[in-house]
Structures are given as C-alpha cells and as structure tokens.
Design a protein around this motif. Structure first.
Motif, PDB file in Angstrom:
ATOM      1  N   VAL A 108       6.275   4.091  -0.431  1.00  0.00           N
ATOM      2  CA  VAL A 108       5.694   3.468  -1.622  1.00  0.00           C
ATOM      3  C   VAL A 108       4.598   4.359  -2.196  1.00  0.00           C
ATOM      4  CG1 VAL A 108       4.297   1.492  -2.402  1.00  0.00           C
ATOM      5  CG2 VAL A 108       6.235   1.132  -0.841  1.00  0.00           C
ATOM      6  N   ASP A 109       4.510   4.362  -3.522  1.00  0.00           N
ATOM      7  CA  ASP A 109       3.438   5.064  -4.214  1.00  0.00           C
ATOM      8  C   ASP A 109       3.240   4.400  -5.577  1.00  0.00           C
ATOM      9  OD1 ASP A 109       1.775   7.640  -3.673  1.00  0.00           O
ATOM     10  OD2 ASP A 109       2.395   7.881  -5.766  1.00  0.00           O
ATOM     11  N   ASN A 110       2.781   5.179  -6.539  1.00  0.00           N
ATOM     12  CA  ASN A 110       2.391   4.634  -7.832  1.00  0.00           C
ATOM     13  C   ASN A 110       2.788   5.598  -8.947  1.00  0.00           C
ATOM     14  OD1 ASN A 110       1.084   2.940  -9.660  1.00  0.00           O
ATOM     15  ND2 ASN A 110      -0.890   3.914  -9.352  1.00  0.00           N
ATOM     16  N   PRO A 140       6.332   8.740  -4.092  1.00  0.00           N
ATOM     17  CA  PRO A 140       5.524   9.932  -4.366  1.00  0.00           C
ATOM     18  C   PRO A 140       6.365  11.204  -4.548  1.00  0.00           C
ATOM     19  CG  PRO A 140       5.381   9.389  -2.051  1.00  0.00           C
ATOM     20  CD  PRO A 140       6.154   8.272  -2.710  1.00  0.00           C
ATOM     21  N   GLY A 186       0.779  -1.233   0.000  1.00  0.00           N
ATOM     22  CA  GLY A 186       0.000   0.000   0.000  1.00  0.00           C
ATOM     23  C   GLY A 186       0.809   1.280   0.000  1.00  0.00           C
ATOM     24  N   ASP A 187       0.186   2.330  -0.531  1.00  0.00           N
ATOM     25  CA  ASP A 187       0.789   3.665  -0.507  1.00  0.00           C
ATOM     26  C   ASP A 187       1.222   4.029   0.911  1.00  0.00           C
ATOM     27  OD1 ASP A 187       0.263   4.023  -3.173  1.00  0.00           O
ATOM     28  OD2 ASP A 187      -1.334   5.497  -2.889  1.00  0.00           O
ATOM     29  N   SER A 225       3.381   2.728 -13.906  1.00  0.00           N
ATOM     30  CA  SER A 225       3.019   1.785 -12.858  1.00  0.00           C
ATOM     31  C   SER A 225       1.521   1.523 -12.916  1.00  0.00           C
ATOM     32  CB  SER A 225       3.406   2.387 -11.501  1.00  0.00           C
ATOM     33  OG  SER A 225       2.922   1.620 -10.434  1.00  0.00           O
ATOM     34  N   HIS A 262       9.117   4.330  -7.833  1.00  0.00           N
ATOM     35  CA  HIS A 262       7.678   4.620  -7.779  1.00  0.00           C
ATOM     36  C   HIS A 262       7.280   5.307  -6.473  1.00  0.00           C
ATOM     37  CE1 HIS A 262       7.427   2.438 -11.483  1.00  0.00           C
ATOM     38  NE2 HIS A 262       7.724   1.291 -10.927  1.00  0.00           N
ATOM     39  N   SER A 270       0.087   0.491  -6.643  1.00  0.00           N
ATOM     40  CA  SER A 270       1.070   0.820  -5.604  1.00  0.00           C
ATOM     41  C   SER A 270       2.031  -0.350  -5.386  1.00  0.00           C
ATOM     42  CB  SER A 270       0.360   1.152  -4.294  1.00  0.00           C
ATOM     43  OG  SER A 270      -0.401   2.313  -4.464  1.00  0.00           O
ATOM     44  N   HIS A 271       3.307  -0.070  -5.550  1.00  0.00           N
ATOM     45  CA  HIS A 271       4.334  -1.089  -5.340  1.00  0.00           C
ATOM     46  C   HIS A 271       5.704  -0.424  -5.314  1.00  0.00           C
ATOM     47  CE1 HIS A 271       4.863  -0.673  -9.719  1.00  0.00           C
ATOM     48  NE2 HIS A 271       6.010  -1.322  -9.599  1.00  0.00           N
TER      49      HIS A 271
END
Length: 159
Positions: free
Chosen positions: A108-110, A88, A44-45, A114, A86, A117-118
C-alpha cells in the motif's frame, strides 16, 4: 454453477486490516461513475496487498491509480480482472507471472490521485450483484458499503 462456484474462487479482501473509506458507486465521490464496483480501504503505507484469486499479473501506471497491478482471471467462462492500485512501485515478480489467491503482489502507498494511504480495489467483468460475496462480506456489510463515502462527503458512513 451459481454463486458458490464464484465465491470460492475469491479469497476475500486484498489487505488484512484497515477500514473502508469508500464503497461501490458512491454518490458525490470518485467511485460514483465507475463502470465496475470498487472499494477503497484505508491502511498504512507498506501493508501487504494480496491477490484475491489466481490469475496473470499485468502492471500499469497512470495519473489516477499511480502504480497498479491487474490480475486477469477466468470465472465460469468469463474473462475478468481485479485491480489493486496506489502502490509505491511495481512488484518484484515478472509482468505476466501467474499468482495464486493469497500471494503478495505489492504494498500500500499513496501514488496517483489519492488523498491518503489506501488500496483501491475493483472487480471488472463479473456480475456486480455478487461483489460483496466475492470479498467474503455478509449481506448487511455489503448493503452498508454500497454507496458509502463518509458522512462528511455524501452522508453515508462506511462500515
């Protein structure tokens, strides 16, 4: 010398928790033609990303990785780096700062290219045959991880 020295310089996976979504050199997936082994871990973010070894941080951003941090290190006389992608944004530390294994270097973000989220993580400049051991994985998990991308993508489930 030997793997014992190499393995002890790494602290394992860059995130606590999550699940493997892609392994190194996965056919029919984004890692297929990479020059160095890489994994994606779905989580998760906002999950903390931690350095897997001591080194110097270098920030980057592009359309593929979004915001990322490289940690440059030296192992048995070889220069190498690990990439954590990836995020933020860039971390609050200074570009060029020294980090230790286990230090938080981002979240973690996206971002970038992508689909969820990973964290994308890879090791460049060291022997790819030891990749699983750098991550603290046993041989069975490493074998299953190598080339996985999910049954729906290339027929090989990730561990």
């Amino acid at each position: 010398a030997g793997l014992g020295v190499l393995a002890h310089q790494f602290s394992g996976l860059p995130v606590g928790g999550g699940y493997f979504t892609q392994g190194p050199f996965a056919p029919n997936c984004s890692h297929e033609h990479m020059s160095s082994p890489a994994i994606d871990i779905g989580i998760g973010d906002g999950a903390a990303i931690r350095a897997t070894h001591t080194g110097i941080v270098k920030f980057g951003h592009d359309a593929i990785y979004g915001y990322y941090v490289d940690v440059l290190g030296k192992c048995q006389g070889k220069d190498f780096f690990t990439r954590y992608a990836h995020m933020p944004n860039w971390p609050s530390m200074a570009n060029g700062a020294t980090v230790n294994a286990g230090d938080q270097i981002g979240t973690v973000d996206n971002t970038g290219s992508s689909t969820g989220s990973h964290i994308h993580y890879h090791v460049n400049g060291l022997d790819k045959n030891y990749f699983g051991q750098y991550l603290g994985l046993n041989e069975a998990t490493t074998t299953q991880l190598w080339g996985c991308c999910g049954v729906e993508w290339n027929g090989k489930a990730c561990p």
